[in-house]
Write an enzyme that holds these catalytic residues in place. Structure first.
Site, PDB file in Angstrom:
ATOM      1  N   GLU C  60      45.114  47.148  40.858  1.00 50.41           N
ATOM      2  CA  GLU C  60      44.371  47.506  41.994  1.00 50.41           C
ATOM      3  C   GLU C  60      44.958  48.660  42.525  1.00 50.41           C
ATOM      4  OE1 GLU C  60      45.391  44.421  41.677  1.00 50.41           O
ATOM      5  OE2 GLU C  60      43.493  43.146  41.787  1.00 50.41           O
ATOM      6  N   HIS C 129      42.548  33.697  49.387  1.00 49.15           N
ATOM      7  CA  HIS C 129      41.262  33.978  48.966  1.00 49.15           C
ATOM      8  C   HIS C 129      40.379  34.109  50.181  1.00 49.15           C
ATOM      9  CE1 HIS C 129      42.700  34.142  44.887  1.00 49.15           C
ATOM     10  NE2 HIS C 129      41.658  34.687  44.420  1.00 49.15           N
TER      11      HIS C 129
END
Lengths: 234, 333, 324
Positions: C60, C129
């Site tokens: 990322e 998440h």
């Protein structure tokens, strides 16, 4: 004449303590040479000189703490004579330590504050004619003022506001009430306690009752409670 | 343990060799003045000097073409100067003046110049690496023959950003020239105290990129290696990693008691100083006289004096413009 | 006018962007062959090829930074970070590079980058998440933050985001992908203003993103009970459209803010602060907010439901503000 000043050796250094002279008066020094050791509060750091010269007078004694920019020593420029060089007053030894010399001018760029001072709100003095709010707008009234006016049976429309944007504040209501009750204005009544007019709604998760308190009983008051009681009695 | 000072013939014409020398001198004199100005409170914030490492910027930046991109670190004064940012605008930037190359918004650690494709001045260790990968990706996608040179210290090789970036660049065979300036200390942490593998080329090579290890104190070696690597990258060979083994002569930043290394070690490395060793070689070959050296030095000092005067005479950006350049004018809320 | 899902609307927008500007490319984890974690980018690889629908490694920090570099280099990248949870790995590049470059360079370098990411909880995907960190990003000068909550906005907001010369982050609440809505051929939304989704007079319910359907459901329930609530969809989280918020609050004189973020330091807190700063004397009741409980989002369905804002909680908060 070269002035050897205490440099700033870090973004957060405002002063330093002279720990050691690495050269003595009369010594030749070269550009880039470390000539003193200074304690910056974080560590002892060698301080270098930026010009060639001859150490002349050491003005700050070992152990003295001085602000950044203080002249620590003077040096003779190449070719300059000691006989004709001007002399400076040396700083007394620590113990009977005299005030440190002032920081040389121009040490920090002179910039004004980054933010302009806030403009003071326009205050309508009490007793001034009450401006009617523009059509379609409510007069600003603080919640506390509104509640107090209601308690006192005071018409809020007749109260001049002195708060921000001409808002009617608690003090305005108290003053208006005092003017109404006392023809010869005596001492104003004490300000009312800062009590909330009503409990504002506050969502609160439902709490389970603590399990250990099987038999809810009177418990000895806490220190703070006792304290509050005492002061209430006085 | 420390290699002998750089020596040997200088394979360049006199003028070219003197230009390399002049660049190193300009960096040295400019930064000495910066250190002095810092002590006087004219320059504030953090100031990281490149003194001792000049051969890397002088040799590597000169190996690049005008269309190439440069991404640098917070120790980037030398790269900016050699790349063509004027000393005036660098000095004005450090003084925080509007005439600075980043209009006084960046300071010492954030020198930017679109005109010479200098993309900063990044003060997060490893922060410039992914940006360099993206610049190279853009060049590739637009069919531009552009090399993106990214400078970083060996300390950045412990950052995830290094590994993510070199992996992406190698995976996509992007034209990135990774220039590792290994000055042996990440702030105060020595290489062998921060890296399990101290042979940095071995680390880089594990990503399938070509590598070179060179003496960063030898401007000739630096220049030759950078040219070879840039050529390979430009030819479409994918990224290239060059380790320049160099040494910082001064403190990490302005405050640094240098407790982590011995003064004797610094003195040993100074014997390998890029300026005097290169001057000596040029003199030995008859390409430089003492008078010519003094003339170059005088010129560098004069440029520094002009830059200081320029910075002193510069203006402060009005406080009313405080919120400028948070967003582009057309996108301003 | 077509009815389509939020997912299809976003895909349409991406397709239009890729087709309309050769500088635009899409990059992220599994955006290509896999078709996107939420299937938003399905089919785009076949249409535009692997250079422009570029699968990345799980890096990322690396590929968001590469997106910044590509934007600086003249491209118009759309970087998909699979979810806001993983964007934490790229935070340094977003905050220290994308948001600061223009300013640090004295206005020389803009970063025309769009970062898309899914956000939010509600599918039992547990604590790591289920984050909602829109407020973090909305606190940073230099970036713009969008939260399209309808199919129309999902289709409409990407193009102006790409046209913006500075970095824009688009939050797509994962619970919205399957929702359907009418989408007109002409673009309706901009990236500056909030939208009144349901006009009302008695209380202003201010919300955004995945909480919008919940707020509208609550308003329906309240309407059946005689309460006329206005529902305001912020759409743009930075810069906030304060004028529209204040206009709604001044009209209704009461406000409830619904925000899936945790209560402490939430975007809701910022909105309430602005209302108090600028509309204090227009209020007729204390403000209220419905936020996520201060607990990592649990896996078990009943606990997850309890942790998140729900229509029942919004109804209760509105009733309390109205003193009912």
């Amino acid at each position: 004449m070269i002035e050897f000043k205490l440099p700033s050796l870090g973004a957060d250094m405002d002063e330093g303590k002279l720990l050691e002279w690495m050269v003595k008066p009369g010594d030749l020094v070269k550009r880039g040479q470390a000539v003193a050791v200074v304690d910056t509060a974080k560590a002892a750091v060698d301080v270098e000189i930026w010009q060639d010269g001859t150490m002349f007078e050491q003005l700050v004694p070992i152990g003295a703490t001085v602000p950044v920019g203080t002249v620590l020593a003077t040096l003779l420029e190449p070719g300059e004579s000691a006989a004709t060089a001007p002399r400076r007053a040396a700083m007394p030894l620590p113990g009977g330590q005299a005030p440190a010399p002032a920081v040389a001018a121009g040490m920090a760029p002179a910039i004004g504050p980054a933010v302009a001072p806030p403009v003071a709100p326009t205050v309508t003095p009490t007793g001034a004619p009450i401006a009617a709010p523009p059509p379609g707008q409510r007069r600003p009234v603080s919640p506390a003022a509104r509640a107090r006016a209601q308690e006192l049976g005071l018409d809020i429309d007749g109260v001049a506001g002195t708060g921000p944007h001409g808002a009617v504040t608690l003090a305005d209501v108290v003053l208006a009430a005092a003017v109404r009750t006392a023809a010869p204005v005596a001492d104003p009544p004490p300000p009312p306690p800062l009590r909330r007019p009503h409990r504002p709604w506050c969502p609160r998760p439902r709490r389970l009752r603590p399990r250990r308190r099987r038999h809810p009983r009177w418990r000895p008051p806490t220190a703070r409670w006792r304290c509050a009681r005492r002061s209430a009695r006085q | 343990m420390i290699a002998p000072p750089p020596a040997g013939p200088v394979p360049y014409e006199k003028d070219y060799a003197l230009a390399l020398l002049a660049d190193m001198l300009r960096i040295r004199r400019m930064e000495e003045k910066c250190a002095q100005a810092y002590g006087e409170g004219k320059i504030r914030g953090f100031l990281h000097l490149y003194i001792g490492e000049e051969a890397v910027a002088a040799g590597a930046v000169r190996a690049l073409k005008p269309e190439d991109n440069i991404v640098a670190t917070y120790r980037e004064h030398g790269h900016a100067l050699v790349r063509g940012v004027t000393m005036n605008s660098i000095m004005a930037e450090m003084y925080g003046k509007r005439e600075g190359c980043s209009r006084g918004r960046g300071g010492s650690m954030h020198l930017f110049d679109a005109g010479v494709r200098l993309y900063g001045g990044n003060a997060i260790v490893g922060g410039g690496l992914p940006v360099a990968v993206g610049l190279a990706l853009a060049a590739r996608m637009q069919d531009e023959a552009r090399v993106t040179a990214c400078f970083f210290g060996e300390g950045a090789m412990a950052e995830g950003a290094f590994h993510e970036s070199i992996n992406l660049a190698a995976l996509w065979r992007l034209p990135v020239l990774f220039c590792c300036e290994n000055n042996l200390y990440a702030m105060g942490t020595a290489l062998d105290r921060s890296e399990s593998q101290t042979d940095l080329c071995v680390k880089a090579a594990s990503y399938g990129v070509q590598t070179l290890k060179v003496d960063g104190q030898d401007v000739v070696a630096v220049h030759e290696a950078a040219q070879e690597a840039a050529r390979a990258v430009r030819a479409g060979g994918g990224p290239f990693f060059v380790e320049f083994q160099t040494y910082r002569f001064r403190a990490h930043s302005m405050f640094d008691a240098e407790l982590y290394r011995a003064k004797s070690e610094v003195e040993e490395w100074k014997k390998r100083g890029p300026l005097h060793t290169f001057s000596a070689r040029l003199k030995a070959e008859g390409k430089l006289t003492e008078e010519a050296f003094l003339a170059l030095d005088h010129e560098a000092n004069a440029e520094v004096e002009r830059a200081v005067a320029f910075a002193e005479a510069g203006s402060w950006e009005p406080v009313e413009d405080l919120l400028l350049d948070v967003h582009s004018p057309e996108g301003r809320p | 006018m077509t009815t389509m899902s939020y997912r299809e609307a976003m895909r349409t927008a991406l397709r239009e962007a890729l087709a309309g500007d050769p500088r635009v490319f899409l990059m992220g984890e599994d955006v290509g062959r896999y078709g996107g974690t939420y299937a938003v980018t399905k089919g785009l690889l076949e249409e535009f090829g692997p250079e422009r629908v570029r699968d990345t490694p799980l890096s990322e920090l690396g590929f968001v930074g590469a997106g910044i570099g590509a934007a600086l280099g003249g491209m118009r990248p759309i970087v998909e970070v699979m979810t806001v949870n993983f964007s934490l790995l790229a935070l340094d590049q977003i905050v220290n590079t994308a948001a600061l470059y223009r300013h640090m360079s004295g206005g020389q370098f803009s970063v025309p980058l769009v970062i898309r990411m899914a956000t939010g909880a509600g599918r039992q995907i547990a604590a790591q998440h289920s984050h909602s960190f829109e407020n973090w990003y909305a606190s940073i000068p230099g970036i713009k933050v969008l939260a399209p909550a309808t199919a129309q906005d999902a289709r409409d907001m990407l193009a102006p985001a790409l046209a913006d010369p500075d970095p824009v982050i688009i939050f797509e609440h994962a619970q919205l992908y399957n929702t359907e809505g009418e989408v007109t051929a002409e673009r309706q939304a901009d990236i500056r203003t909030a939208a009144v989704r349901r006009p009302g007079t008695m209380v202003s319910v201010v919300t955004y993103g995945g909480s919008l359907p919940k707020a509208l459901a609550a308003a329906d329930q309240l309407a059946a009970d005689g309460v006329d609530a206005e529902v305001l969809d912020l759409r743009v989280l930075r810069p906030l459209d304060t004028a529209t918020i204040l206009a709604s609050v001044r009209k209704c004189r009461r406000a409830v803010v619904v925000d899936e973020g945790w209560r402490t330091g939430s975007l809701a807190a910022e909105i309430m602060a602005r209302i108090v700063e600028q509309a204090f004397y227009d209020l007729d009741a204390p403000l209220a907010r419905v936020c996520s409980a201060e607990v990592p989002i649990p896996y078990a369905r009943h606990l997850e439901d309890a942790a998140l804002p729900q229509p029942a909680g919004i109804v209760a908060a509105v009733n309390a503000v109205l003193g009912r």
